[in-house]
Design a protein around this motif. Structure first.
Motif, PDB file in Angstrom:
ATOM      1  N   VAL B  96       0.839  -1.202   0.000  1.00 27.56           N
ATOM      2  CA  VAL B  96       0.000   0.000   0.000  1.00 27.56           C
ATOM      3  C   VAL B  96       0.875   1.254   0.000  1.00 27.56           C
ATOM      4  O   VAL B  96       0.553   2.247  -0.646  1.00 27.56           O
ATOM      5  CB  VAL B  96      -0.963  -0.005   1.205  1.00 27.56           C
ATOM      6  CG1 VAL B  96      -1.603   1.360   1.409  1.00 27.56           C
ATOM      7  CG2 VAL B  96      -2.047  -1.063   1.013  1.00 27.56           C
ATOM      8  N   SER B 100       0.559   4.082  -2.727  1.00 27.69           N
ATOM      9  CA  SER B 100       0.199   5.420  -2.257  1.00 27.69           C
ATOM     10  C   SER B 100       1.168   6.461  -2.798  1.00 27.69           C
ATOM     11  O   SER B 100       0.772   7.518  -3.294  1.00 27.69           O
ATOM     12  CB  SER B 100       0.183   5.410  -0.729  1.00 27.69           C
ATOM     13  OG  SER B 100      -0.030   6.701  -0.232  1.00 27.69           O
ATOM     14  N   SER B 108      -3.386  11.302  -7.966  1.00 24.07           N
ATOM     15  CA  SER B 108      -4.611  10.502  -7.957  1.00 24.07           C
ATOM     16  C   SER B 108      -4.855  10.039  -6.523  1.00 24.07           C
ATOM     17  O   SER B 108      -3.928   9.699  -5.796  1.00 24.07           O
ATOM     18  CB  SER B 108      -4.433   9.306  -8.898  1.00 24.07           C
ATOM     19  OG  SER B 108      -5.666   8.659  -9.117  1.00 24.07           O
ATOM     20  N   GLN B 109      -6.123  10.058  -6.105  1.00 22.58           N
ATOM     21  CA  GLN B 109      -6.468   9.737  -4.724  1.00 22.58           C
ATOM     22  C   GLN B 109      -6.622   8.231  -4.530  1.00 22.58           C
ATOM     23  O   GLN B 109      -7.350   7.585  -5.276  1.00 22.58           O
ATOM     24  CB  GLN B 109      -7.780  10.440  -4.337  1.00 22.58           C
ATOM     25  CG  GLN B 109      -8.237  10.167  -2.923  1.00 22.58           C
ATOM     26  CD  GLN B 109      -7.203  10.623  -1.894  1.00 22.58           C
ATOM     27  OE1 GLN B 109      -6.631  11.708  -2.009  1.00 22.58           O
ATOM     28  NE2 GLN B 109      -6.927   9.789  -0.905  1.00 22.58           N
ATOM     29  N   LEU B 110      -5.940   7.695  -3.518  1.00 24.72           N
ATOM     30  CA  LEU B 110      -6.082   6.276  -3.189  1.00 24.72           C
ATOM     31  C   LEU B 110      -7.294   6.088  -2.297  1.00 24.72           C
ATOM     32  O   LEU B 110      -7.400   6.748  -1.247  1.00 24.72           O
ATOM     33  CB  LEU B 110      -4.814   5.807  -2.470  1.00 24.72           C
ATOM     34  CG  LEU B 110      -4.618   4.316  -2.167  1.00 24.72           C
ATOM     35  CD1 LEU B 110      -3.175   4.085  -1.759  1.00 24.72           C
ATOM     36  CD2 LEU B 110      -5.542   3.750  -1.136  1.00 24.72           C
ATOM     37  N   VAL B 111      -8.219   5.215  -2.679  1.00 23.57           N
ATOM     38  CA  VAL B 111      -9.289   4.834  -1.753  1.00 23.57           C
ATOM     39  C   VAL B 111      -9.162   3.333  -1.516  1.00 23.57           C
ATOM     40  O   VAL B 111      -9.098   2.544  -2.445  1.00 23.57           O
ATOM     41  CB  VAL B 111     -10.701   5.213  -2.253  1.00 23.57           C
ATOM     42  CG1 VAL B 111     -10.799   6.697  -2.520  1.00 23.57           C
ATOM     43  CG2 VAL B 111     -11.092   4.454  -3.493  1.00 23.57           C
ATOM     44  N   LEU B 112      -9.052   2.993  -0.231  1.00 21.25           N
ATOM     45  CA  LEU B 112      -8.772   1.606   0.139  1.00 21.25           C
ATOM     46  C   LEU B 112     -10.064   0.889   0.501  1.00 21.25           C
ATOM     47  O   LEU B 112     -10.855   1.377   1.310  1.00 21.25           O
ATOM     48  CB  LEU B 112      -7.804   1.594   1.328  1.00 21.25           C
ATOM     49  CG  LEU B 112      -7.325   0.229   1.811  1.00 21.25           C
ATOM     50  CD1 LEU B 112      -6.472  -0.450   0.758  1.00 21.25           C
ATOM     51  CD2 LEU B 112      -6.521   0.374   3.102  1.00 21.25           C
ATOM     52  N   LEU B 113     -10.280  -0.263  -0.101  1.00 17.66           N
ATOM     53  CA  LEU B 113     -11.404  -1.130   0.223  1.00 17.66           C
ATOM     54  C   LEU B 113     -10.833  -2.509   0.568  1.00 17.66           C
ATOM     55  O   LEU B 113      -9.737  -2.846   0.135  1.00 17.66           O
ATOM     56  CB  LEU B 113     -12.352  -1.301  -0.973  1.00 17.66           C
ATOM     57  CG  LEU B 113     -12.709  -0.112  -1.859  1.00 17.66           C
ATOM     58  CD1 LEU B 113     -13.619  -0.572  -2.988  1.00 17.66           C
ATOM     59  CD2 LEU B 113     -13.388   0.973  -1.067  1.00 17.66           C
ATOM     60  N   TRP B 114     -11.568  -3.288   1.328  1.00 19.01           N
ATOM     61  CA  TRP B 114     -11.134  -4.669   1.528  1.00 19.01           C
ATOM     62  C   TRP B 114     -12.364  -5.556   1.638  1.00 19.01           C
ATOM     63  O   TRP B 114     -13.485  -5.064   1.735  1.00 19.01           O
ATOM     64  CB  TRP B 114     -10.227  -4.793   2.761  1.00 19.01           C
ATOM     65  CG  TRP B 114     -10.871  -4.391   4.034  1.00 19.01           C
ATOM     66  CD1 TRP B 114     -11.586  -5.183   4.886  1.00 19.01           C
ATOM     67  CD2 TRP B 114     -10.855  -3.087   4.627  1.00 19.01           C
ATOM     68  NE1 TRP B 114     -12.027  -4.451   5.954  1.00 19.01           N
ATOM     69  CE2 TRP B 114     -11.587  -3.169   5.833  1.00 19.01           C
ATOM     70  CE3 TRP B 114     -10.290  -1.867   4.251  1.00 19.01           C
ATOM     71  CZ2 TRP B 114     -11.780  -2.068   6.657  1.00 19.01           C
ATOM     72  CZ3 TRP B 114     -10.490  -0.765   5.075  1.00 19.01           C
ATOM     73  CH2 TRP B 114     -11.206  -0.877   6.259  1.00 19.01           C
ATOM     74  N   HIS B 132     -16.987   6.027  -9.443  1.00 25.88           N
ATOM     75  CA  HIS B 132     -16.311   6.853  -8.444  1.00 25.88           C
ATOM     76  C   HIS B 132     -14.793   6.814  -8.576  1.00 25.88           C
ATOM     77  O   HIS B 132     -14.097   7.615  -7.983  1.00 25.88           O
ATOM     78  CB  HIS B 132     -16.687   6.388  -7.039  1.00 25.88           C
ATOM     79  CG  HIS B 132     -18.164   6.405  -6.791  1.00 25.88           C
ATOM     80  ND1 HIS B 132     -18.898   7.562  -6.856  1.00 25.88           N
ATOM     81  CD2 HIS B 132     -19.039   5.418  -6.496  1.00 25.88           C
ATOM     82  CE1 HIS B 132     -20.160   7.285  -6.593  1.00 25.88           C
ATOM     83  NE2 HIS B 132     -20.277   5.993  -6.385  1.00 25.88           N
ATOM     84  N   VAL B 133     -14.296   5.820  -9.306  1.00 26.33           N
ATOM     85  CA  VAL B 133     -12.845   5.658  -9.441  1.00 26.33           C
ATOM     86  C   VAL B 133     -12.510   5.382 -10.906  1.00 26.33           C
ATOM     87  O   VAL B 133     -13.340   4.855 -11.654  1.00 26.33           O
ATOM     88  CB  VAL B 133     -12.305   4.506  -8.559  1.00 26.33           C
ATOM     89  CG1 VAL B 133     -12.404   4.857  -7.083  1.00 26.33           C
ATOM     90  CG2 VAL B 133     -13.045   3.200  -8.843  1.00 26.33           C
TER      91      VAL B 133
END
Lengths: 348, 348
Positions: B96, B100, B108-114, B132-133
């Motif tokens: 990550v 990042s 670019s914005q990192l959006v973390l999902l799991w 959204h991404v």
């Protein structure tokens, strides 16, 4: 009407909003408003539409619902700390766990963002303001944190973890624990067991949780010698440094209240290295009761437990209330303050 | 034209797209197409518009650009593991971190999902498909992982971390390291130092990284006794369990290749508890070279280093290529495979 219902089931087609409106005897627009929250529709009509929805087994089209409600069913969790802090302090993991479980219960997607450095704020602002999430939960803000301004500019409902400083904006809804009361209890335990020189290893000056815990230490002791407060920043390394500094300044110290469990773990390491016994020579109490730290220190740590996971859940519930009331002119909800409990293990 | 340029600078107004079009002698629509990527515009016109942009110092309006390009300047990172694994295995943190840093370099914005459990897939699918991404980076997929189908249905450019199994879909672009070659080198080191019975503590059967490392162990030994492979799942606990099982089965073991550093750390703990010396009685080699583990085991761990952070960066670069080529009909890019290196410490 019952005929229409049966016919739809027979053909296997999903019941439409038109069918709901027809069964309830209302216009399609009214049925739509009820299905999407019911604002501005008289109560008897709402009831009739709801009965029709139930009878027909109507399921709203999700994409259409998003268009009408402008809901994304996604919430941003923004941690005002760099990635190395997030992964090294189990506090964040427990908070995120509570948030994640409660958002799942609301079928809302958690998207995690964090602030690596100041340069990230513009990009985070664009994302939060871009209509990708319904609201935000933000925690670990520092005084005058630019993230607060970013959240305000994004104009999305926001709940903070931890009481905001005046510099952040005291009007933002938040969830916190009774930091000051918990700290008082920790220090009283040390005094009650006979400690005469009770020091405090303090957290960062610019966070209310740390300031409140230092105030609780002062409350319990009256007017303690300021030399007995050594500054840290919630990391284990800072706890070790503060402990070493304290032993230089006041070798007579026999009780230590650390601002969190990580700092306490650092202090215990330094005490062990110096050949000082815990709790016989120096008793130590932490704050958090993070299981992965407090149960595994040597000796196990007496600490003030806050329900970190539960606070994460409460943040979500408060946000969901805000989302439901959004635009209704309802006043900002009161903060939620959870109690703390002292957990006694071997270190004090 | 020079006059217009000077006038705009004098008034302090930002140069407009109309000014660019006028200076280049093209329509506003053509200027707009060039500013937003240039597709479908003849080369000489593209050059003229670009010159005008440069001369005027034109900066496109970001919001308008988003409308035209449909770019969100945000990328989802989806980890196919529950939260407790993400926070307890430093591999994820390093991956990550690389992602990042590289996304930041691309603004670019990192959006973390799991993926906490299977029930999350529908919600993640809605988020990823909701526009959204711009794209997704996914890692730690297991064989037949539903996340792969979710990513495919979302129709967004995706790069995987780790080679996909056939069940995931071999056509997806990915970044990986030379798992099999690295494993061979680890086992050869054990053989070269005189180990006669070299066992393997294997990672999860349904991940290619684990399967490839087991194949590398087999390559280096010819046809090893299958009893010498004990199954784990990349956690420290599973490494301890596998080591205990191995010692029961084959007390003559004198060399152990563990599928990752966490499993090796669990194995070292069991060897220490049994009073076996490392490396004198049993030599141990890990895989990953995660600093927070390998440097702090007792003894420090000899291991196969993969550049985890660098692989995260490469995933972003591959995704950016996909985004730029999106819809151009370009073939899927070849996978990127990074080399490994053996890092010798005290354990072997």
């Amino acid at each position: 009407m019952k005929g229409a219902h049966v016919a739809e089931q027979t053909t296997g087609a999903r019941p439409t909003l038109e069918a709901v409106a027809a069964l309830a005897g209302v216009s399609r627009a009214t049925a739509s408003r009820v299905v999407n929250g019911g604002a501005g529709v008289r109560a008897p009509l709402v009831d009739r539409v709801r009965q029709a929805v139930e009878e027909l087994g109507y399921v709203p089209n999700l994409a259409a619902r998003t268009l009408v409600t402008r809901r994304n069913d996604a919430v941003a969790v923004v941690i005002a700390e760099p990635e190395f802090r997030i992964f090294s302090d189990p506090f964040f993991q427990e908070q995120v766990r509570g948030i994640s479980r409660e958002l799942t219960a609301h079928d809302s997607q958690l998207v995690l963002l964090w602030v690596e450095d100041q340069g990230d704020h513009d990009r985070i602002a664009r994302y939060l303001g871009g209509g990708h999430v319904d609201g935000a939960l933000a925690f670990s803000l520092h005084d005058e944190d630019e993230l607060a301004a970013v959240l305000r500019r994004a104009k999305i409902p926001t709940v903070l973890g931890g009481r905001p400083t005046d510099g952040i904006g005291p009007d933002m809804p938040y969830v916190d624990c009774d930091n000051r009361g918990g700290a008082r209890e920790a220090v009283r335990l040390l005094v009650d067991r006979g400690c005469r020189t009770v020091a405090h290893l303090a957290g960062p000056r610019d966070q209310t949780s740390a300031a409140d815990r230092a105030d609780g230490w002062r409350d319990a002791l009256g007017a303690p010698d300021p030399d007995l407060l050594c500054q840290g920043d919630f990391t284990a390394e800072s706890g070790a440094r503060a402990m070493a500094e304290l032993l230089e300044r006041r070798p007579d110290v026999d009780g230590v209240f650390a601002a969190n469990d990580l700092m306490a773990s650092g202090a215990l390491r330094v005490l062990r290295e110096r050949g000082l016994r815990v709790p016989e020579d120096v008793a130590v109490v932490g704050f958090d009761d993070v299981a992965s730290i407090a149960e595994h220190t040597d000796p196990p740590l007496t600490t003030v437990r806050q329900d970190i996971e539960g606070m994460g859940r409460l943040m979500v519930r408060l946000l969901m209330r805000l989302l439901n009331e959004h635009g209704s002119g309802a006043p900002a909800p009161d903060p939620l303050i959870t109690p703390t409990t002292l957990v006694r293990r071997a270190s004090a």
